[in-house]
Design an enzyme around this catalytic site. Structure first.
Site, PDB file in Angstrom:
ATOM      1  N   HIS A  87      19.599  -7.524 -13.293  1.00 19.18           N
ATOM      2  CA  HIS A  87      18.479  -6.673 -13.551  1.00 19.18           C
ATOM      3  C   HIS A  87      19.602  -5.602 -14.572  1.00 19.18           C
ATOM      4  O   HIS A  87      20.665  -5.682 -14.256  1.00 19.18           O
ATOM      5  CB  HIS A  87      19.012  -5.277 -12.718  1.00 19.18           C
ATOM      6  CG  HIS A  87      17.954  -6.228 -11.271  1.00 19.18           C
ATOM      7  ND1 HIS A  87      16.103  -6.250 -11.480  1.00 19.18           N
ATOM      8  CD2 HIS A  87      17.635  -6.420  -9.888  1.00 19.18           C
ATOM      9  CE1 HIS A  87      15.734  -6.760 -10.306  1.00 19.18           C
ATOM     10  NE2 HIS A  87      16.254  -7.090  -9.526  1.00 19.18           N
ATOM     11  N   CYS A 116      15.611  -7.169 -19.064  1.00 20.44           N
ATOM     12  CA  CYS A 116      14.589  -6.554 -19.330  1.00 20.44           C
ATOM     13  C   CYS A 116      15.022  -5.482 -20.757  1.00 20.44           C
ATOM     14  O   CYS A 116      15.862  -5.358 -20.721  1.00 20.44           O
ATOM     15  CB  CYS A 116      13.675  -6.100 -18.548  1.00 20.44           C
ATOM     16  SG  CYS A 116      14.799  -4.264 -17.149  1.00 20.44           S
ATOM     17  N   ARG A 131      12.439  -9.187 -23.225  1.00 17.72           N
ATOM     18  CA  ARG A 131      13.502  -9.479 -22.554  1.00 17.72           C
ATOM     19  C   ARG A 131      14.447  -9.278 -23.607  1.00 17.72           C
ATOM     20  O   ARG A 131      14.155  -9.705 -25.040  1.00 17.72           O
ATOM     21  CB  ARG A 131      12.818 -10.401 -22.432  1.00 17.72           C
ATOM     22  CG  ARG A 131      12.029 -10.508 -20.894  1.00 17.72           C
ATOM     23  CD  ARG A 131      12.569  -9.983 -20.184  1.00 17.72           C
ATOM     24  NE  ARG A 131      11.313 -10.360 -18.533  1.00 17.72           N
ATOM     25  CZ  ARG A 131      10.546  -9.331 -19.099  1.00 17.72           C
ATOM     26  NH1 ARG A 131      10.332  -7.910 -19.348  1.00 17.72           N
ATOM     27  NH2 ARG A 131       9.608  -9.775 -17.798  1.00 17.72           N
TER      28      ARG A 131
END
Lengths: 230, 53
Positions: free
Chosen positions: A129, A198, A207
């Site tokens: 993340h 991301c 990305r």
């Protein structure tokens, strides 16, 4: 029903909705981080337990590269390694779990199940993340060629060195985690590392990719690799 | 709405206030434990993988 009652009820609903939204923001910005820190600490503890139990095996004597047995597959959703990236902070370390399911990525970094294993030939690809759930890869764009990414599976240290990145691409661009990743600049088969997260920071339209190659390995008995010493 | 709830709570003002606080905490707990974890993946912060989808 009087106008007064209608106005009052609508106002109360609006206030309720506003409170709900504020609470949700608190949840996303703050509470997911608290939960992820707990979950990651738990995964690290699991790993350390597991490594404490496994015998210190002076297996492959240096020099004898005779028939290395194929490594056992990782278990889905279970931690198998710890990652250290000195550039992201001297104390930055996260557990790496098998698979990239939503639930798995809440507990640590996720290893793409269809990519190779740690230190093996091919591409070892890991997702994390950028924001929420402890923000593990928040500072991924700070990585520069030459930076070290160190992993351990309890038996060996693997030092990867970043070659290229950050490279911005589209979410469907799966070739960036190919054994020889597209756009990475690598032309031959090798032992590579790919990190994905991301981009933009709070979005999901793109990305961000970083590539590296395996520089060195050493057994844990030999102590921490150079990159982690201070 | 809130006036209606208040009128239907038992006891005097102190007891009603106490029950209100407990009810509010219960709602926040349910939100954080069940509702928000369900709603959060529907938002875009979570996609950090490359895939075919």
């Amino acid at each position: 029903m009087s106008v007064r009652v209608i106005v009052r009820t609508v106002s109360e609903l609006c206030i309720t909705l506003g409170t709900l939204l504020v609470l949700f923001v608190v949840y996303v910005l703050f509470w997911t981080g608290v939960k992820a820190d707990t979950a990651m600490a738990h995964q690290v503890a699991l790993l350390q337990d597991q490594w404490a139990k496994q015998p210190v095996s002076p297996t492959s004597t240096p020099g004898s590269s005779a028939a290395p047995e194929p490594p056992t597959p990782y278990k889905d959703g279970k931690p198998f390694a710890l990652m250290y990236i000195p550039r992201l902070g001297f104390t930055w370390n996260k557990p790496v779990l098998e698979g990239t399911k939503t639930a798995t990525l809440k507990k640590g970094l996720g290893h793409y199940a269809n990519t190779t294993q740690l230190g093996q030939k091919g591409n070892f690809a890991v997702a994390g993340h950028r924001r929420t759930y402890g923000d593990p890869f928040k500072d991924l764009p700070k990585l520069r060629p030459g930076d070290a990414v160190v992993l351990t599976d309890g038996a060996d240290w693997f030092t990867y060195v970043i070659d290229k990145g950050p490279y911005r691409t589209l979410p469907a661009d799966v070739q960036v985690i190919d054994p020889v990743p597209r756009k990475s600049g690598f032309t031959r088969a090798g032992r590579y590392l790919t990190l994905t997260t991301c981009d933009p920071e709070w979005g999901h339209s793109h990305r961000l990719i970083v590539w590296g190659h395996l520089e060195s390995t050493q057994p844990v008995e030999a102590g921490k690799p150079e990159a982690l010493r201070r | 709405m809130y006036g209606w709830i208040w009128r239907h709570l038992p006891g005097n003002a102190w007891l009603r206030a106490l029950i209100s606080v407990v009810l509010t905490l219960a709602v926040v707990y349910v939100l954080f434990q069940y509702i928000f974890p369900w709603a959060e993946p529907l938002l875009p912060f979570n996609d950090s993988t490359v895939n075919d989808k």
